[in-house]
Scaffold this motif. Structure first.
Motif, PDB file in Angstrom:
ATOM      1  N   GLU A   9       0.831  -1.204   0.000  1.00 58.99           N
ATOM      2  CA  GLU A   9       0.000   0.000   0.000  1.00 58.99           C
ATOM      3  C   GLU A   9       0.868   1.258   0.000  1.00 58.99           C
ATOM      4  O   GLU A   9       0.574   2.226  -0.706  1.00 58.99           O
ATOM      5  CB  GLU A   9      -0.936  -0.016   1.211  1.00 58.99           C
ATOM      6  N   ALA A  10       1.965   1.233   0.758  1.00 53.70           N
ATOM      7  CA  ALA A  10       2.857   2.392   0.804  1.00 53.70           C
ATOM      8  C   ALA A  10       3.439   2.681  -0.576  1.00 53.70           C
ATOM      9  O   ALA A  10       3.427   3.833  -1.034  1.00 53.70           O
ATOM     10  CB  ALA A  10       3.978   2.157   1.818  1.00 53.70           C
ATOM     11  N   VAL A  31      -0.189  11.613   0.567  1.00 52.19           N
ATOM     12  CA  VAL A  31      -0.732  10.292   0.907  1.00 52.19           C
ATOM     13  C   VAL A  31      -1.712  10.418   2.069  1.00 52.19           C
ATOM     14  O   VAL A  31      -2.799   9.823   2.040  1.00 52.19           O
ATOM     15  CB  VAL A  31       0.399   9.281   1.211  1.00 52.19           C
ATOM     16  N   GLN A  32      -1.372  11.202   3.066  1.00 51.74           N
ATOM     17  CA  GLN A  32      -2.287  11.421   4.186  1.00 51.74           C
ATOM     18  C   GLN A  32      -3.604  12.021   3.696  1.00 51.74           C
ATOM     19  O   GLN A  32      -4.680  11.586   4.096  1.00 51.74           O
ATOM     20  CB  GLN A  32      -1.655  12.370   5.206  1.00 51.74           C
ATOM     21  N   GLU A  33      -3.499  13.000   2.821  1.00 52.00           N
ATOM     22  CA  GLU A  33      -4.697  13.662   2.292  1.00 52.00           C
ATOM     23  C   GLU A  33      -5.547  12.697   1.462  1.00 52.00           C
ATOM     24  O   GLU A  33      -6.767  12.641   1.612  1.00 52.00           O
ATOM     25  CB  GLU A  33      -4.280  14.867   1.441  1.00 52.00           C
ATOM     26  N   ASP A  36      -7.403  10.221   3.773  1.00 55.85           N
ATOM     27  CA  ASP A  36      -8.047  10.792   4.968  1.00 55.85           C
ATOM     28  C   ASP A  36      -7.304  10.385   6.242  1.00 55.85           C
ATOM     29  O   ASP A  36      -7.915   9.972   7.230  1.00 55.85           O
ATOM     30  CB  ASP A  36      -9.525  10.390   5.049  1.00 55.85           C
ATOM     31  N   SER A  37      -5.980  10.434   6.179  1.00 54.52           N
ATOM     32  CA  SER A  37      -5.076  10.133   7.302  1.00 54.52           C
ATOM     33  C   SER A  37      -5.074   8.666   7.721  1.00 54.52           C
ATOM     34  O   SER A  37      -4.512   8.320   8.753  1.00 54.52           O
ATOM     35  CB  SER A  37      -5.378  11.014   8.516  1.00 54.52           C
ATOM     36  N   ARG A  38      -5.652   7.777   6.929  1.00 54.38           N
ATOM     37  CA  ARG A  38      -5.609   6.348   7.237  1.00 54.38           C
ATOM     38  C   ARG A  38      -4.200   5.796   7.055  1.00 54.38           C
ATOM     39  O   ARG A  38      -3.739   4.959   7.820  1.00 54.38           O
ATOM     40  CB  ARG A  38      -6.601   5.571   6.359  1.00 54.38           C
ATOM     41  N   VAL A  39      -3.496   6.283   6.009  1.00 54.86           N
ATOM     42  CA  VAL A  39      -2.123   5.842   5.760  1.00 54.86           C
ATOM     43  C   VAL A  39      -1.191   6.983   6.125  1.00 54.86           C
ATOM     44  O   VAL A  39      -1.279   8.075   5.565  1.00 54.86           O
ATOM     45  CB  VAL A  39      -1.925   5.443   4.277  1.00 54.86           C
ATOM     46  N   ASN A  40      -0.333   6.731   7.090  1.00 57.85           N
ATOM     47  CA  ASN A  40       0.653   7.714   7.529  1.00 57.85           C
ATOM     48  C   ASN A  40       2.037   7.122   7.302  1.00 57.85           C
ATOM     49  O   ASN A  40       2.426   6.177   7.988  1.00 57.85           O
ATOM     50  CB  ASN A  40       0.464   8.060   9.013  1.00 57.85           C
TER      51      ASN A  40
END
Length: 103
Positions: A9-10, A31-33, A36-40
């Protein structure tokens, strides 16, 4: 393209974030945007993936600021687009097959 392993996913989101030139912190923010901050992405994950993507020639260095901590921008290559597009096709097939099964 041959049979590549599925993208993490990254890596998927990093490739998506460098369709236009982008630097490390910009990639993290985009990526955060998008998610919706699910992936940091942490710096270790990001720069480990960037080094791997550079080695595979899926991204390339676009520019490097010589002042202020040498900020580097990256952009996806044609090889990277091919790998990304193959992954999109694979993911669409997964969804299609799930829908066929009524899920």
């Amino acid at each position: 393209m041959g049979k590549e392993a599925p993208l993490t996913e990254a890596v998927y989101y990093i490739l998506l974030a460098v369709r236009e030139p982008n630097h490390g912190y910009g990639i993290i923010q985009e990526v955060q945007e998008m998610t919706d901050s699910r992936v940091n992405l942490g710096p270790g994950t990001l720069y480990g993936a960037i080094n791997s993507l550079l080695d595979k020639e899926w991204i390339e260095l676009y520019s490097e600021e010589k002042q202020s901590r040498k900020k580097k921008s990256y952009i996806i290559t044609s090889k990277g687009r091919e790998a990304f597009n193959s992954e999109v096709i694979r993911l669409k097939e997964l969804v299609k097959n799930s829908e066929k099964m009524g899920e």
